[in-house]
Design a protein around this motif. Structure first.
Motif: not given
Length: 302
Positions: A236-263
């Motif tokens: 949702k954060s990316e939707t409201f400001s595409p590309g402006n906070s990929v570092g902050f959003n993306g690293i946590f999306v990556a960790m969440a997927h990792s926790q879910l086994g979505h490697h």
């Protein structure tokens, strides 16, 4: 240029257009150091530290004593790990402000730099001084809470955060930043993560199109162990400001997927986040901390 000069009001409401307003102001009055300082602050808020630093340098080339530029430069240098140089700019900010509300902000910045230098008592003294001048300023309670957290005094920190929220219960910025503080600093108890989710959720409800608030909610949900809900908020954060906070959003999306086994998804988001970090915040200590956390979780060698 009045409309664009008042863009900080837009920033505090969490709108990405703050940078656009700042850019328009400096286009209209390129020799106005205040407007370059305002743009620098907006860019720093967005996480683009390199561009923010350039805007500060421009403001200070026009007026070496411009207090907002000195304060923002101090905050940027602190985040980039150059605390000694940050202290020099923070000192100029304290000396440059001529009226009390702005002086309080300078004490906050210098206190943060002292904390980063490990000068705990001097950091607390600056925050105590600011609160003596303006006891009802929520951000000073929050800033002092950050100092306590930096030194592992989490109960004292939480007490200050509670005071901040009580002073600004309907402030998106206060709710967002108190929640974010719990996300950023290690060592909190599980109950604190739940409190962070609560505050971040209130911020989103008050301002449902703030990309910063959605980012904080996503990170808070991750800390609370709610991986799928974290991904939803960060998307949702990316939707409201595409590309402006990929570092902050993306690293946590990556960790969440990792926790879910979505490697595969985790690695894709990690790569996107790191690319953004390398371009926009290669020396940002917060981003570097998050990156190291992701690499340890995902087994990536840096």
């Amino acid at each position: 240029c009045g409309l664009y000069a008042n863009w900080p009001d837009v920033l505090l409401r969490g709108q990405p257009s703050a940078v656009e307003h700042g850019q328009r102001a400096v286009e209209l009055e390129p020799d106005n150091p205040k407007y370059h300082a305002n743009l620098a602050y907006a860019l720093k808020w967005q996480g683009n530290l390199q561009a923010a630093r350039e805007a500060c340098a421009k403001a200070l080339s026009l007026d070496a004593n411009q207090p907002e530029a000195n304060r923002t430069m101090a905050e940027i240098l602190r985040r980039q790990g150059d605390s000694d140089q940050a202290l020099a700019f923070a000192q100029k900010a304290v000396e440059g402000y001529l009226y009390r509300p702005a002086a309080v902000n300078a004490y906050k910045t210098r206190g943060q730099v002292y904390a980063k230098l490990g000068r705990y008592q001097e950091a607390l003294a600056d925050f105590d001084k600011g609160l003596e001048m303006e006891p009802g300023i929520a951000y000073m309670h929050m800033g002092r809470g950050h100092v306590h957290a930096e030194f592992g005094r989490y109960q004292d920190a939480l007490a200050d955060y509670m005071n901040a929220v009580q002073l600004g219960p309907k402030s998106v910025a206060i709710l967002n930043d108190t929640a974010r503080a719990i996300v950023l600093y290690p060592g909190w108890e599980t109950e604190a993560a739940a409190q962070a989710v609560n505050w971040a959720q209130q911020a989103v409800e008050l301002h449902p199109d703030s990309y910063q608030a959605w980012n904080t909610l996503g990170m808070a949900r991750y800390r609370a162990g709610n991986w799928r809900a974290a991904i939803a908020a960060l998307d949702k954060s990316e939707t409201f400001s595409p590309g402006n906070s990929v570092g902050f959003n993306g690293i946590f999306v990556a960790m969440a997927h990792s926790q879910l086994g979505h490697h595969d998804e985790a690695r894709q988001w990690y790569d996107k986040a790191v690319e953004w970090m390398d371009k926009n915040g290669p020396d940002d200590e917060v981003l570097l901390r998050f990156r190291a956390e992701a690499e340890e979780l995902m087994g990536i060698e840096f």
